[in-house]
Design an enzyme around this catalytic site. Structure first.
Site, PDB file in Angstrom:
ATOM      1  N   LYS A  83      44.794  42.448  41.275  1.00 22.51           N
ATOM      2  CA  LYS A  83      44.025  41.242  41.572  1.00 22.51           C
ATOM      3  C   LYS A  83      43.876  41.165  43.088  1.00 22.51           C
ATOM      4  O   LYS A  83      44.821  41.477  43.828  1.00 22.51           O
ATOM      5  CB  LYS A  83      44.788  40.021  41.031  1.00 22.51           C
ATOM      6  CG  LYS A  83      44.058  38.688  41.199  1.00 22.51           C
ATOM      7  CD  LYS A  83      44.841  37.540  40.559  1.00 22.51           C
ATOM      8  CE  LYS A  83      44.123  36.208  40.661  1.00 22.51           C
ATOM      9  NZ  LYS A  83      44.879  35.106  40.026  1.00 22.51           N
ATOM     10  N   SER A 158      42.259  32.228  36.815  1.00 22.67           N
ATOM     11  CA  SER A 158      41.564  32.891  37.906  1.00 22.67           C
ATOM     12  C   SER A 158      41.652  34.420  37.852  1.00 22.67           C
ATOM     13  O   SER A 158      40.874  35.091  38.518  1.00 22.67           O
ATOM     14  CB  SER A 158      42.133  32.426  39.249  1.00 22.67           C
ATOM     15  OG  SER A 158      43.481  32.837  39.398  1.00 22.67           O
ATOM     16  N   SER A 182      46.635  31.002  35.229  1.00 26.77           N
ATOM     17  CA  SER A 182      45.675  32.021  35.665  1.00 26.77           C
ATOM     18  C   SER A 182      45.942  33.434  35.150  1.00 26.77           C
ATOM     19  O   SER A 182      45.090  34.310  35.311  1.00 26.77           O
ATOM     20  CB  SER A 182      45.596  32.056  37.191  1.00 26.77           C
ATOM     21  OG  SER A 182      44.786  31.007  37.649  1.00 26.77           O
TER      22      SER A 182
END
Lengths: 495, 365
Positions: A83, A158, A182
């Site tokens: 990420k 997210s 997330s």
């Protein structure tokens, strides 16, 4: 070779050990898939084939030279993607924001360092909601990520890039972070397994801070077993993070094969009330029936303050974020407005142009709740609620071993469906936020399909440091079912 | 009109003492003075994305030493907080400090005001002392109209020592500042170098008619010599009295002293004061100090000036004045102790006179 794109980490590890495939071949396989499929998904926002292959060659060397000499990590040579919230040396690390669009990190986050030390190969950096603020991946400066199950729908957020990449089999695993859901919510919306560890189990060093007291990094993959292997490499004390917990290392895979007979599953009545879509409810209840078949018993528990978790979270998280994001001021690195009159104008313009709308909204909320005269009414009150929520869990875990419920109230929704109404978007995390406020570990695993054939996630919440138990509970379910093996047609058609 | 009898001056001091640790308060960078700009600033100091602070235990030891030396309470649990504001030499956009719960609470310092037989004893109460990090420096010269930033100093450990508004004249303020300056060097927590900014004071000054409530104060920032402190306070007091006499009420403000003109002038008024939005720093756990740690630090403390003064009087029959002079600095006290150890207690008065007279005079030459 051709089916390795859909293999588990254990299978990849065995293939590498048996020299059926090299790390370079594996990395190339996934990089080629990324080339073909990523333009339609927008999951990867930074790629560097040379860097990836160099790392893969090094892993092949380790396997060749180290064999019989040193202990080789089972993960050595397996590719994964990070990420873009994790600082990665020599890679652009943008956190999904224009303000860091050109920021190349001079250092590795602890998690990146640990996975690299295990010999894992970085495929690239993954798209995300800007500064991890969002539940749909629509707030990324680099554009939304498409859900591989239906590209007209969001992948969740997210960590939406992480989820989409694994679902499309562009990477066998990825890192994620979870501040209010997330990791778990995008895992649910993309049919994956994702785990948020106990707060403090994984170092936050090098992970760009959103809300420091809630942020926690964790693994995302296809199965609980894969997550256990990854967590083994990610977790552990780090003196560079004062909130990292000084505990002896543990093997999170140690209990995977324990039978579930006698398992007590707590079902909070607050998680099964109104607000959950019927298709989600049906899949979750079918999963609970499966658990009963495996020997578990369900017990109703109460989390009476969980209804306050969303408002408490939307005070605490923005408060911390408003301060954490102050360093993005255009002075030392990152975006600076091209023209400005004076110092204040430089700050205002750089931040006004560099941050997106949702980030600005949260900075404003956070600044407001910390302001003189409002601090007691908002921030202190929210901290009190936080303690009440944690106390609810302490009480519940006196009666059960794990808590279960839905991960998300609905399956993946269409782009734009909630982006006009922030509160509707915030409610996407209604079942996940309380674990962050309490610091508990939680995970999501696929448990069926709902409307429009979109995946549904089952949430498991463990006791503090109960990761091994949670993984055991998830793994036994995955041995009895095959939801986690389902793959979107887009991923298979690419062959 | 005798203003001295009509007005009472009220002064409180805030002192920033730079602590003599090897590294910064939240990072491993060196704090040595004089390095090339930004050569002592690591990833944490320049606030790269993702970095985190880790508390330097040596800074805590310094705070404990100070707390013990001034008879304060060492808080068993204190909290680091973020003070939020934007400034180019403040890399994170907030300063890590202590706000609601400081590490050192209460205590006080006994000082001598004046000289010789007319000197009087004055006890100044401390409100608190707390740990915090220093900011960097903005360099406004040599950059062709632009500003340079040097972050070597960012993260340097400071102990901010705050008094009650106990002082009633510039002489008392200077006497306290000198005593504090001597004490922090005596216990080895600060080098006291005022030119390099290791010891700097802010003075809160107000005036009132005796018996009335406290007047509105103005804060004189960054006084880096005792002479300037005296001049600045004297000017400020006279200015405030004149203002009030002219019918203009004092407005709360931060002011700077200009040594060239000998005047103070306002930097900013209270209306544009910051709202710092203090809140506990979630990156740092509360600082817990157990009694065993305090005892361990206490065992390593040298004999304190007050105790030594008592001993010099009882052991050698020196006057209170002589004892105070001899303990004015650690160096002089050590010299006296060694010298009197060589000559014997019988000649202590002789040694004292020689150290205070001949030796001090030659050192001053």
């Amino acid at each position: 070779m051709s089916d390795l794109f859909n293999s588990s980490l254990r299978e990849l590890s065995a293939a590498l050990a048996a020299k059926k495939v090299s790390a370079v071949e594996l990395a190339s396989l996934f990089l080629d898939r990324i080339d073909r499929l990523n333009p339609g998904l927008n999951a990867f926002i930074a790629l560097d084939r040379d860097k990836t292959l160099a790392q893969a060659r090094a892993a092949d060397e380790v396997r060749k030279i180290g064999a019989g000499v040193t202990a080789i990590s089972p993960l050595c040579g397996i590719p994964l993607a990070h990420k873009d919230i994790f600082c990665t040396k020599g890679w652009r690390t943008s956190c999904g924001s224009k303000i860091l669009e050109n920021f190349v990190s001079p250092y590795d986050a602890h998690v990146v360092e640990k996975l690299a030390a295990a010999g894992m190969v970085t495929l690239g950096k993954l798209n995300m909601d800007e500064f991890a603020m969002g539940s749909s991946n629509e707030t990324s400066y680099f554009g939304p990520v498409q859900n591989p199950w239906d590209v007209s729908r969001v992948p969740g957020g997210s960590s939406g890039g992480s989820a989409a990449a694994i679902a499309a089999r562009l990477a066998p695993a990825a890192t994620g972070t979870d501040t209010g859901g997330s990791i778990r919510q995008p895992a649910a919306l993309c049919g994956l397994t994702g785990l948020k560890p106990t707060y403090g189990a994984v170092s936050r060093y090098g992970m760009i801070a959103f809300a420091s007291s809630l942020d926690q990094a964790g693994p995302m993959a296809k199965s609980a077993e894969d997550c256990a292997l990854l967590l083994n490499a990610m977790a552990g004390f780090d003196p560079r993070d004062s909130t990292s917990l000084e505990r002896s290392t543990e093997d999170y895979a140690r209990d995977l094969e324990q039978p579930l007979a006698g398992l007590r599953i707590g079902l909070p009545k607050e998680f099964f009330g109104e607000g959950m879509d019927a298709d989600v409810r049906a899949a979750v209840e079918a999963a609970l029936a499966e658990y009963r078949k495996l020997g578990a018993t369900a017990i109703e528990v109460a989390l009476p303050n969980s209804g306050l978790s969303v408002p408490a979270y939307y005070v605490i998280a923005p408060a911390e974020a408003s301060s954490n994001l102050s360093r993005f001021d255009g002075v030392r690195y990152g975006y600076r407005a091209p023209e400005y009159d004076d110092l204040n104008d430089m700050y205002s313009k750089s931040r006004a142009q560099g941050f997106g709308a949702e980030v600005k909204r949260r900075i404003l909320i956070g600044t407001y709740v910390l302001s003189h005269g409002y601090y007691d009414a908002y921030y202190l009150k929210a901290q009190k609620i936080r303690r009440l929520i944690a106390a609810d869990f302490v009480e519940a875990f006196k009666h059960c071993d794990v808590i279960m419920g839905p991960t998300s109230p609905s399956v993946a929704f269409a782009f734009g469906a909630k982006s006009a109404d922030p509160v509707q978007m915030y409610l996407s995390d209604i079942y996940t936020i309380s674990t962050n406020l309490a610091g508990l570990p939680g995970m999501s695993l696929p448990c069926g399909f709902g409307n429009n054939n979109m995946p549904v996630g089952l949430q498991i919440i463990g006791n503090w440091f109960g990761e091994a138990k949670m993984l055991n509970v998830a793994h036994q379910y995955q041995k009895a079912t095959d939801w986690h093996l389902r793959m979107p047609s887009l991923a298979g058609a690419a062959q | 009109m005798n203003r001295e009898t009509q007005w009472e001056v009220v002064i409180g001091l805030e002192t920033h003492a730079q602590l003599q640790t090897k590294s910064k308060i939240f990072s491993g960078s060196s704090i040595a003075f004089g390095a090339e700009p930004n050569m002592q600033a690591n990833a944490v100091d320049i606030a790269l994305p993702g970095v985190l602070p880790v508390l330097n235990r040596e800074a805590v030891v310094c705070a404990i030493k100070f707390g013990l030396a001034v008879g304060a309470t060492i808080a068993p649990r204190s909290v680091f907080a973020r003070k939020n504001y934007f400034y180019p030499d403040l890399p994170k956009g907030y300063q890590i400090s202590q706000f609601e719960i400081p590490v050192v609470q209460g205590g006080g310092l006994s000082t001598r005001v004046g000289t010789g037989d007319t000197a009087t004893e004055k006890f100044v109460h401390l409100t608190r002392a707390h740990l915090e990090e220093d900011a960097g420096k903005s360099l406004h010269e040599d950059f062709h109209g632009r500003t340079g930033i040097d972050l070597n100093r960012a993260g340097t450990p400071l102990l901010e020592i705050v008094t009650e508004p106990d002082m009633r004249s510039s002489a008392e303020a200077v006497a306290y500042a000198r005593a504090l300056h001597s004490l922090v060097q005596w216990i080895g927590i600060c080098d006291g170098n005022m030119q390099e900014g290791s010891f700097r004071c802010d003075a809160n000054v107000s005036v009132r008619r005796p018996g009335e409530p406290l007047g509105t104060r103005r804060e004189i920032k960054n006084l880096n010599s005792f002479r300037f402190m005296q001049q600045a306070i004297d000017f400020e007091v006279q200015w405030q009295i004149n203002e009030i006499n002219e019918g203009r009420p004092i407005r709360q403000a931060t002011v700077l002293f200009d040594p060239d003109t000998g005047e103070t002038r306002a930097m900013r008024s209270k209306e544009d004061a910051h709202d710092y939005r203090y809140f506990p720093d979630p990156d740092l756990l509360p600082l817990e100090i157990r009694p065993e740690w305090i005892a361990e630090v206490g065992a390593g403390l040298p004999e304190l000036p007050q105790a030594m003064q008592q001993r010099l009087q009882s052991e050698y029959g020196l006057s209170a004045y002589d004892a105070a002079i001899l303990t004015g600095s650690r160096a002089m006290a050590d010299f006296f102790s060694v010298a009197v150890g060589q000559t014997g207690a019988a000649s202590a008065k002789l040694v004292a006179n020689w150290v205070m007279g001949e030796l001090a005079a030659r050192l001053n030459r």
